[in-house]
Design an enzyme around this catalytic site. Sequence first.
Site, mmCIF file in Angstrom:
data_model
loop_
_atom_site.group_PDB
_atom_site.id
_atom_site.type_symbol
_atom_site.label_atom_id
_atom_site.label_comp_id
_atom_site.label_asym_id
_atom_site.label_seq_id
_atom_site.Cartn_x
_atom_site.Cartn_y
_atom_site.Cartn_z
ATOM 1 N N ARG A 211 38.094 44.516 50.084
ATOM 2 C CA ARG A 211 38.185 43.717 51.315
ATOM 3 C C ARG A 211 38.978 44.449 52.389
ATOM 4 O O ARG A 211 38.608 44.430 53.570
ATOM 5 C CB ARG A 211 38.792 42.350 50.997
ATOM 6 C CG ARG A 211 37.743 41.446 50.299
ATOM 7 C CD ARG A 211 38.388 40.441 49.395
ATOM 8 N NE ARG A 211 37.431 39.476 48.872
ATOM 9 C CZ ARG A 211 36.696 39.656 47.756
ATOM 10 N NH1 ARG A 211 36.795 40.781 47.049
ATOM 11 N NH2 ARG A 211 35.866 38.712 47.334
ATOM 12 N N LYS B 212 26.429 39.372 35.287
ATOM 13 C CA LYS B 212 27.474 40.339 35.624
ATOM 14 C C LYS B 212 26.971 41.765 35.342
ATOM 15 O O LYS B 212 25.785 41.984 35.235
ATOM 16 C CB LYS B 212 28.749 40.008 34.854
ATOM 17 C CG LYS B 212 29.350 38.666 35.254
ATOM 18 C CD LYS B 212 29.814 38.701 36.690
ATOM 19 C CE LYS B 212 30.396 37.386 37.161
ATOM 20 N NZ LYS B 212 30.717 37.400 38.571
ATOM 21 N N ARG C 126 34.323 45.649 31.795
ATOM 22 C CA ARG C 126 35.102 44.534 31.214
ATOM 23 C C ARG C 126 34.850 44.434 29.707
ATOM 24 O O ARG C 126 35.725 44.008 28.953
ATOM 25 C CB ARG C 126 34.739 43.213 31.890
ATOM 26 C CG ARG C 126 34.934 43.220 33.404
ATOM 27 C CD ARG C 126 36.165 42.482 33.869
ATOM 28 N NE ARG C 126 36.292 42.630 35.302
ATOM 29 C CZ ARG C 126 37.295 43.232 35.935
ATOM 30 N NH1 ARG C 126 38.317 43.724 35.256
ATOM 31 N NH2 ARG C 126 37.329 43.345 37.237
ATOM 32 N N ASP D 168 36.290 36.868 35.273
ATOM 33 C CA ASP D 168 36.393 38.254 34.805
ATOM 34 C C ASP D 168 37.239 38.380 33.533
ATOM 35 O O ASP D 168 37.266 39.450 32.908
ATOM 36 C CB ASP D 168 36.972 39.146 35.912
ATOM 37 C CG ASP D 168 35.977 39.314 37.055
ATOM 38 O OD1 ASP D 168 34.774 39.063 36.851
ATOM 39 O OD2 ASP D 168 36.402 39.685 38.159
HETATM 40 C C1 S3P Z 1 34.500 39.334 42.807
HETATM 41 C C2 S3P Z 1 33.995 38.095 42.530
HETATM 42 C C3 S3P Z 1 33.463 37.718 41.221
HETATM 43 C C4 S3P Z 1 33.924 38.677 40.142
HETATM 44 C C5 S3P Z 1 33.783 40.101 40.547
HETATM 45 C C6 S3P Z 1 34.603 40.386 41.795
HETATM 46 C C7 S3P Z 1 34.967 39.604 44.181
HETATM 47 O O1 S3P Z 1 32.048 37.744 41.277
HETATM 48 O O2 S3P Z 1 33.216 38.442 38.938
HETATM 49 O O3 S3P Z 1 34.225 40.961 39.514
HETATM 50 O O4 S3P Z 1 35.674 40.613 44.394
HETATM 51 O O5 S3P Z 1 34.647 38.811 45.072
HETATM 52 P P1 S3P Z 1 31.205 36.467 41.788
HETATM 53 O O6 S3P Z 1 31.644 36.183 43.155
HETATM 54 O O7 S3P Z 1 29.779 36.903 41.761
HETATM 55 O O8 S3P Z 1 31.501 35.389 40.798
#
Ligand code: S3P
Length: 437
Positions: A32, A351, A397, A324
């Site tokens: 981000r 995933k 993971r 996660d």
């Molecule tokens: C993440 C959101 C999650 C997570 C991923 C990272 C993120 O996915 O499983 O490892 O950084 O926004 P989802 O938004 O698809 O659930």
Amino acid sequence: MESPTSTKVIVEPAARLSGLVNCPGDKSISHRYALIGALATGRTTVIRYSPGADCLSTLECLRSLGVKIRYQKGSGDNDSCVQIEGRGLSGLSETSENLNAGNSGTTLRLLAGILAAHPFRSTITGDLSLCRRPMERVIDPLRTMGADIQAESNCPPVTILGGQLQGVAWNPTVPSAQVKSALLLAGLHATGRTTVREPTLTRDHTERALTLFGVEVTRAGLAVSVTGNSTPRARDVRVPGDFSSAAAWAVAAAALPGSEIEISDVGLNPSRTVLLDVLQRAGAKVVSEVHSETNCEPSGRLTVAHRKLQPIIISPVEVPGLIDELPLLAALATHRGGGLTLTGASELRNKESDRITALVKGLRALGANISEQSDGLTVTGDCTLTGGTVDPKADHRLVMAFAIAALGASGPSTILGADAVSVSYPTFFETLNSLRK
Ligand code: S3P
């Protein structure tokens, strides 16, 4: 990660683990800061940027889109420094090359939101795993906002012809921080207001990061909104340690009698730490102390110690906050006294691998008593694992989860394709060895 069996790691059982750990920078937050920094006016400096391959994919995509980035890898996992010369809102440049998000769903989905507002054609693709993952969850709302997006069978490669977007009010059916973030980032460039109303709260790093970079974000219950034409302002930021990496050590400490592990300077954002409640229900001693709210993200110290392990039940409402960490909880359940009933977790099938099927096969190969359901799994912690050979399906993971399960086995275990761990935690195995006592 294209090559599932390139590097094998043999994990020997462990009597106990103890010590102090400092995890790499948080993967979700690093993505981000890089993406928002690229849209900001001015230079953003990010300290402790995640060294994992996923976050490097984000930097490579941004470079291809004309963003000047200086990346200085530090001596360890924790002191890397990234400088991003922001291009301002809608300031990315057209490229004829495909953008390669590698293994990273976050890169692809968040970047899709940004590129939907840029008036040129771009294609984002990734590795074999990413090209199997569903994208209609971002394609549908971004089309509604006005972007022209093509993707065969709704999987990558995704080709986006962006343009002027209109704000949207969207109610995703699946709780997903990636979807929410893609829409909020698209909403920065849209006319009017963009609102995402989540079915359940997911990690809120985008909301916090946008606020940090000077963008007004409003929240009303589960609805979060931004107003269009909001340009972020560059910042110097520091990323806290990755809670999902620290989770491996928290779970290992809970699993192995006599263990106690302390993790310093780790992110403790409540939208990520549901695991700590679950570990307490599993019997572990858990102490977490927030020491700082720097950059709108709580961080501090976490200590987990073993106490007699109990079976756990995870309810569907807990799943988004644990998404996660669920593979690690399946691993915990294979240790003596453990057990797990998990339902409402069919998202695990979308995933980096189908985590339900891969966990069931892998933990069974190590000797676990485990059964698969369409939306979850059940583990009976009534037997000691024997050890064996497991295939984590090139999923970082699962490499970590199988390693933590293998610590409680009576014999050694071989993890195939263990180099996949470098997607989020390149020094995972070195740290594991340093904690063996
Ligand atoms: C993440 C959101 C999650 C997570 C991923 C990272 C993120 O996915 O499983 O490892 O950084 O926004 P989802 O938004 O698809 O659930």
